[in-house]
Design a protein around this motif. Structure first.
Motif, PDB file in Angstrom:
ATOM      1  N   UNK A 146      -6.617  -9.190   0.909  1.00 58.20           N
ATOM      2  CA  UNK A 146      -5.673  -9.531   1.974  1.00 58.20           C
ATOM      3  C   UNK A 146      -6.388  -9.864   3.278  1.00 58.20           C
ATOM      4  N   UNK A 147      -7.466  -9.147   3.580  1.00 54.94           N
ATOM      5  CA  UNK A 147      -8.237  -9.451   4.791  1.00 54.94           C
ATOM      6  C   UNK A 147      -8.853 -10.839   4.682  1.00 54.94           C
ATOM      7  N   UNK A 148      -9.398 -11.159   3.521  1.00 52.43           N
ATOM      8  CA  UNK A 148      -9.999 -12.483   3.330  1.00 52.43           C
ATOM      9  C   UNK A 148      -8.940 -13.589   3.460  1.00 52.43           C
ATOM     10  N   UNK A 185       0.793  -1.229   0.000  1.00 54.78           N
ATOM     11  CA  UNK A 185       0.000   0.000   0.000  1.00 54.78           C
ATOM     12  C   UNK A 185       0.828   1.283   0.000  1.00 54.78           C
ATOM     13  N   UNK A 186       2.020   1.261   0.526  1.00 55.54           N
ATOM     14  CA  UNK A 186       2.808   2.499   0.628  1.00 55.54           C
ATOM     15  C   UNK A 186       2.971   3.181  -0.727  1.00 55.54           C
ATOM     16  N   UNK A 220      -9.385   6.106  -8.671  1.00 52.20           N
ATOM     17  CA  UNK A 220      -9.180   4.715  -9.109  1.00 52.20           C
ATOM     18  C   UNK A 220      -8.073   3.997  -8.346  1.00 52.20           C
ATOM     19  N   UNK A 221      -7.007   4.697  -8.008  1.00 52.22           N
ATOM     20  CA  UNK A 221      -5.923   4.067  -7.252  1.00 52.22           C
ATOM     21  C   UNK A 221      -6.427   3.666  -5.867  1.00 52.22           C
ATOM     22  N   UNK A 222      -7.225   4.527  -5.255  1.00 53.98           N
ATOM     23  CA  UNK A 222      -7.778   4.217  -3.942  1.00 53.98           C
ATOM     24  C   UNK A 222      -8.730   3.023  -4.010  1.00 53.98           C
ATOM     25  N   UNK A 236      -8.478  -0.462  -1.962  1.00 54.93           N
ATOM     26  CA  UNK A 236      -9.603  -1.049  -1.225  1.00 54.93           C
ATOM     27  C   UNK A 236      -9.798  -2.508  -1.639  1.00 54.93           C
ATOM     28  N   UNK A 237      -9.771  -2.762  -2.944  1.00 60.13           N
ATOM     29  CA  UNK A 237      -9.920  -4.134  -3.429  1.00 60.13           C
ATOM     30  C   UNK A 237      -8.818  -5.043  -2.925  1.00 60.13           C
ATOM     31  N   UNK A 238      -7.582  -4.559  -2.977  1.00 56.11           N
ATOM     32  CA  UNK A 238      -6.456  -5.354  -2.489  1.00 56.11           C
ATOM     33  C   UNK A 238      -6.552  -5.593  -0.984  1.00 56.11           C
TER      34      UNK A 238
END
Length: 185
Positions: A138-140, A112-113, A126-128, A132-134
């Motif tokens: 990662x949370x899943x 994310x950095x 769009x980058x944000x 969010x999708x990534x």
């Protein structure tokens, strides 16, 4: 780190030998993780909650509040897991689970950095959305691997493990969601 993700026995061995995250680097990684998540929360706030770009003073104030919130949530989560592991005599499984969470948080921060820097300086939506999708992916993955780790506790039923997992893993996300939506911070 990639080999540790793909092989659970290797992951356990690295935890046992304290080679995955040497003690000297853990604090610095925790600070990097906290700052990354705080910047991510500020950008989510600007994009979806306040629907406007913040002034520099407002940004610094929100950064301090979000940073304090992230540090408190991550620290409390660690302490709750640690004491729960002591109470139920599952210290190694708890250590494996906490290392797994720290591993995924570190991976998220590393990914994310650069994306958050691009999003911050260009104010690019769009980058944000990609971030969010990534983060959801990662949370899943972290939750799936955490649930697999919790299945290693053989003295409890699958339902008890699922209940424990949902309480300590999913509930904090719901609390953060409510705090952001209600605008308490």
């Amino acid at each position: 780190m990639i080999a540790a993700f793909s092989s659970r026995p290797l992951f356990k061995q690295l935890i046992r030998d304290d080679l995955l995250f040497p003690i000297g680097t853990q604090f610095l990684l925790f600070i990097a993780i906290s700052l990354t998540f705080a910047v991510f929360l500020i950008q989510l706030d600007e994009m979806f909650v306040s629907s406007r770009f913040l002034t520099r003073g407002e940004e610094l104030k929100k950064l301090a509040l979000y940073l304090a919130g992230v540090i408190i949530v991550l620290s409390l989560k660690y302490l709750i897991h640690y004491f729960t592991g002591l109470i139920f005599k599952t210290r190694f499984l708890t250590k494996e689970y906490l290392t797994n969470s720290f591993y995924f948080n570190t991976l998220a921060a590393a990914i994310f950095i650069p994306l958050l820097m691009v999003s911050t300086f260009s104010k690019s939506e769009p980058v944000l959305i990609v971030v969010i999708g990534m983060s959801l992916i990662l949370i899943a993955l972290r939750m799936l691997r955490g649930f697999i780790i919790s299945l290693g506790i053989e003295m409890y039923s699958y339902f008890q493990n699922l209940l424990y997992f949902c309480t300590l893993e999913i509930l904090p996300f719901l609390v953060i969601y409510k705090v952001i939506i209600r605008g308490i911070i």
